[in-house]
Design an enzyme around this catalytic site. Sequence first.
Site, PDB file in Angstrom:
ATOM      1  N   ARG A 242       0.998  -1.039  -0.041  1.00 31.18           N
ATOM      2  CA  ARG A 242      -0.112  -0.122   0.113  1.00 31.18           C
ATOM      3  C   ARG A 242       0.785   1.152   0.008  1.00 31.18           C
ATOM      4  NH1 ARG A 242      -1.092   2.371   4.395  1.00 31.18           N
ATOM      5  NH2 ARG A 242      -1.552   0.599   5.847  1.00 31.18           N
ATOM      6  N   HIS A 246      -3.364   4.471   4.696  1.00 30.62           N
ATOM      7  CA  HIS A 246      -4.551   3.511   4.683  1.00 30.62           C
ATOM      8  C   HIS A 246      -5.599   4.185   4.155  1.00 30.62           C
ATOM      9  CE1 HIS A 246      -7.567   0.754   6.136  1.00 30.62           C
ATOM     10  NE2 HIS A 246      -8.229   1.622   6.705  1.00 30.62           N
ATOM     11  N   TYR A 255       3.925   5.072  11.604  1.00 33.03           N
ATOM     12  CA  TYR A 255       4.207   3.558  11.911  1.00 33.03           C
ATOM     13  C   TYR A 255       5.318   2.937  10.788  1.00 33.03           C
ATOM     14  CZ  TYR A 255       0.160   3.057   8.779  1.00 33.03           C
ATOM     15  OH  TYR A 255      -0.679   3.298   7.760  1.00 33.03           O
TER      16      TYR A 255
END
Length: 329
Positions: A242, A246, A255
């Site tokens: 990805r 998100h 993160y």
Amino acid sequence: MALPLPEETLLEMYWTMLLSRRLDERAWALHRQGKIAFHISAIGHEAAQVGAAYAIRRGYDWVAPYYRDLTLMLALGYTPREFMLNLMGKKGDPSSGGRQMPSHWSLKRANVISHSAPVATQTSHAAGIGLAIKLRGEDKVVITSVGEGSTSQGEWYEGVNWAAVHKLPVVFIIVNNLYAISVRQELQMAVANAADKALGLGLPGVSVDGMDFLTMYQVMKEAVDRARSGDGPTIVEARVYRITPHSSDDDDRSYRSREEVEQFKQRDPLLIARRTLEGEGVLTPQKHEALEQRAKELVDEAVRFGESAPYPDPEEAAYPVYAEDVQNA
Ligand SMILES: Cc1ncc(C[n+]2csc(CCOP(=O)(O)OP(=O)(O)O)c2C)c(N)n1
Ligand SMILES: [Mg+2]
């Protein structure tokens, strides 16, 4: 190399990936301009999705997708205009008439069922459709997709188990992009590949490079043929990345490192497809430019169309989502 599909079809697949990318990028811009409330991106996932779409009989087989499946939807005939109606919550959005979150697809004419926001609910829907196909003696198949994180859900195991027990004509795609929002794969499962879960459920599981549309197509084609000929379901894990956060509401800097993202960008599925097709003489820089131009025009036009479309009438809130006669169901 021996190309598995006619040149025209390969170009169509490339075009679908390119259009998906440009629509997706525009959606991010619209969000940052305050024109839409939410976007969840397919960027980095295009090859896996187009490979899956071209492995089925589109418009004949059933599809139970998940929210990243923009490219899959476009390959099934979803239009840029429809995507903009969906993003903007406008009247005529084919997914839900503007009532569901964006990218919670449904497209009746393409046999795409409507799906719920709780992840993996579509897995048991797909198993149920598979059972109906078997009971009716039809030769259709169902494909369904979830992210790797969603395979932690009990409902995912229940759906796959049922399909394996009854040899249902379903292909369970796991889109492994390494993260479930901020949670890395290692914290979701103790197996190395999500497809390894197949061993405990009694069906074949294959893990493939989902950044390469031809690899994905070939593996999906085998699984779909198997399902159609009555040999039961398969799990296909598409290993992707990805490239974006998100969703429009996520900050992935908290993160994962920028170096990691940059590293995976080198394997951008669009670049891989372009390189392959140019290498085979199917695509030329001129043809690519013409497709870029066409994508830009279509995206611009779709945005104008979406912006000028009306919002749904208040009474439409009570209409059914999927029934034939929306006014009288
Ligand atoms: C049952 C349930 N729990 C939590 C959520 C919130 N949620 C939405 S997407 C998501 C992450 C899913 O990750 P993954 O399955 O890996 O798919 P990806 O978004 O990475 O493609 C979560 C936790 C949800 N929609 N449903
Ligand atoms: Mg994921």
